[in-house]
Scaffold this motif. Structure first.
Motif, short mmCIF file in Angstrom:
data_model
loop_
_atom_site.label_atom_id
_atom_site.label_comp_id
_atom_site.label_asym_id
_atom_site.label_seq_id
_atom_site.Cartn_x
_atom_site.Cartn_y
_atom_site.Cartn_z
N THR A 56 7.66 9.24 11.15
CA THR A 56 6.28 8.88 11.42
C THR A 56 6.09 7.39 11.21
N LEU A 57 5.04 6.85 11.84
CA LEU A 57 4.86 5.40 11.82
C LEU A 57 4.12 4.88 10.59
N GLY A 58 3.56 5.76 9.78
CA GLY A 58 2.75 5.29 8.66
C GLY A 58 3.54 4.89 7.43
N ASN A 59 4.87 4.99 7.49
CA ASN A 59 5.68 4.79 6.27
C ASN A 59 5.55 3.41 5.66
N VAL A 60 5.56 2.38 6.50
CA VAL A 60 5.54 1.01 5.98
C VAL A 60 4.19 0.70 5.33
N LEU A 61 3.11 1.14 5.97
CA LEU A 61 1.78 0.89 5.39
C LEU A 61 1.59 1.65 4.08
N PHE A 62 2.10 2.88 4.01
CA PHE A 62 2.04 3.60 2.74
C PHE A 62 2.89 2.88 1.68
N ALA A 63 4.04 2.34 2.12
CA ALA A 63 4.94 1.66 1.18
C ALA A 63 4.27 0.43 0.55
N VAL A 64 3.45 -0.28 1.32
CA VAL A 64 2.84 -1.49 0.76
C VAL A 64 1.84 -1.15 -0.34
N THR A 65 1.27 0.07 -0.32
CA THR A 65 0.35 0.45 -1.40
C THR A 65 1.10 0.59 -2.72
N PHE A 66 2.37 1.02 -2.67
CA PHE A 66 3.19 1.09 -3.88
C PHE A 66 3.55 -0.32 -4.36
N LEU A 67 3.83 -1.21 -3.41
CA LEU A 67 4.07 -2.61 -3.78
C LEU A 67 2.85 -3.19 -4.49
N ILE A 68 1.67 -2.91 -3.97
CA ILE A 68 0.44 -3.46 -4.53
C ILE A 68 0.20 -2.95 -5.95
N THR A 69 0.38 -1.64 -6.18
CA THR A 69 0.17 -1.13 -7.54
C THR A 69 1.21 -1.68 -8.51
N ASP A 70 2.44 -1.93 -8.02
CA ASP A 70 3.46 -2.52 -8.89
C ASP A 70 3.12 -3.97 -9.24
N ILE A 71 2.62 -4.72 -8.25
CA ILE A 71 2.21 -6.11 -8.52
C ILE A 71 1.05 -6.12 -9.53
N LEU A 72 0.09 -5.25 -9.31
CA LEU A 72 -1.06 -5.20 -10.22
C LEU A 72 -0.64 -4.75 -11.62
N SER A 73 0.27 -3.77 -11.69
CA SER A 73 0.77 -3.34 -13.00
C SER A 73 1.46 -4.48 -13.71
N GLU A 74 2.28 -5.22 -12.99
CA GLU A 74 3.08 -6.30 -13.58
C GLU A 74 2.21 -7.49 -13.99
N CYS A 75 1.27 -7.85 -13.13
CA CYS A 75 0.55 -9.12 -13.32
C CYS A 75 -0.87 -8.96 -13.88
N GLU A 76 -1.52 -7.85 -13.57
CA GLU A 76 -2.92 -7.71 -13.94
C GLU A 76 -3.20 -6.58 -14.91
N GLY A 77 -2.23 -5.67 -15.11
CA GLY A 77 -2.41 -4.60 -16.08
C GLY A 77 -2.61 -3.23 -15.44
N LYS A 78 -2.43 -2.21 -16.26
CA LYS A 78 -2.50 -0.82 -15.80
C LYS A 78 -3.89 -0.47 -15.25
N LYS A 79 -4.92 -0.98 -15.87
CA LYS A 79 -6.28 -0.67 -15.43
C LYS A 79 -6.52 -1.17 -14.01
N SER A 80 -6.04 -2.35 -13.68
CA SER A 80 -6.21 -2.90 -12.34
C SER A 80 -5.42 -2.09 -11.31
N ALA A 81 -4.21 -1.65 -11.70
CA ALA A 81 -3.39 -0.84 -10.79
C ALA A 81 -4.08 0.49 -10.49
N ASN A 82 -4.62 1.13 -11.51
CA ASN A 82 -5.33 2.40 -11.29
C ASN A 82 -6.59 2.20 -10.46
N LYS A 83 -7.24 1.05 -10.61
CA LYS A 83 -8.43 0.76 -9.80
C LYS A 83 -8.06 0.71 -8.32
N ALA A 84 -6.91 0.14 -7.98
CA ALA A 84 -6.45 0.10 -6.59
C ALA A 84 -6.24 1.51 -6.06
#
Length: 250
Positions: A56-84
């Motif tokens: 299916t074509l949605g794989n890459v867009l779904f993958a970027v959401t995991f990248l975003i939560t990892d960036i937020l976890s690493e740089c902004e904290g768990k609360k920011s990641a869960n907010k995303a």
């Protein structure tokens, strides 16, 4: 052509996420996350063949959401990641309600779009509900596991910044198994035969392995952006303090 487009889309979408973080901080990542979750629900209805696999074509867009939560976890904290994650859940509910409301209208005799709209979105409720359930489970688990890995490596090696690659890949690769399996079963069971389902699951997870390994440099770059922003803020604070001291001494 499909293979080239998939690779290019990974580079472009990850690049956009990093640019959004560079320009707008975590607010930029929230925006990209919401757009990605909505657009992925449209893309996912398209089946293509690439690298010898049906997917299916949605794989890459779904993958970027995991990248975003990892960036937020690493740089902004768990609360920011869960907010995303919660913003993604809210946007999918809003998208589902809105798209289904379109089809309640009676089109004008001059309308040329309703037939296409119904063709695209008549199958959307099951896909979005599947995506919503799977997204919530896998993303919340991903954030939780990321910080579990982080606590483990910090206690084991006494350094909070080391082993970013381990917590990034260790959380996302496990979460993607849950994400891929649940979504394939909930969204497509009964629609495709078992072999096609197996092909969709296998190809989707292979793509996720590929995108996960590629997102590790992006997380390092995001942390560099965050560190430089903090240094800039610290420099401004020091400058303001020095200015205040200088003014008061006069």
């Amino acid at each position: 052509m499909n293979e080239f487009l998939l690779i290019l889309s990974v580079v472009v979408i990850y690049g956009i996420a990093l640019l959004a973080y560079f320009l707008f901080g975590k607010s930029g990542l929230y925006c990209v996350s919401v757009l990605a979750t909505v657009l992925a629900n449209i893309e996912v209805i398209i089946l293509i063949k690439a690298f010898g696999m049906e997917q299916t074509l949605g794989n890459v867009l779904f993958a970027v959401t995991f990248l975003i939560t990892d960036i937020l976890s690493e740089c902004e904290g768990k609360k920011s990641a869960n907010k995303a994650v919660f913003l993604g859940i809210f946007s999918q509910i809003f998208f589902l309600v809105l798209t289904q409301s379109w089809m309640l209208y009676r089109p004008s005799e001059n309308d040329t779009a309703m037939e296409a709209i119904k063709s695209v979105f008549s199958n959307t409720p099951r896909l979005i509900l599947a995506s919503l359930v799977v997204y919530a489970i896998s993303q919340i688990f991903d954030v939780w596991l990321y910080h579990k890995w982080w606590n483990f490596t910090q206690k084991k090696f006494g350094n909070k910044r080391k082993f970013l690659w381990l917590r990034n890949n260790g959380s996302t690769l496990v979460s993607q198994i849950i994400n891929t399996l649940l979504f394939t079963v909930i969204a497509f069971a009964g629609t495709y035969d078992f072999n096609t389902l197996l092909s969709i699951f296998g190809s989707s997870y292979i793509i996720y392995v590929f995108t996960t390994l590629l997102d590790t440099p992006a997380v390092y770059l995001a942390r560099l952006i965050h560190d430089r922003r903090l240094k800039g803020v610290d420099s401004e604070i020091v400058h303001e303090v020095n200015s205040d001291i200088s003014t008061s001494s006069k």
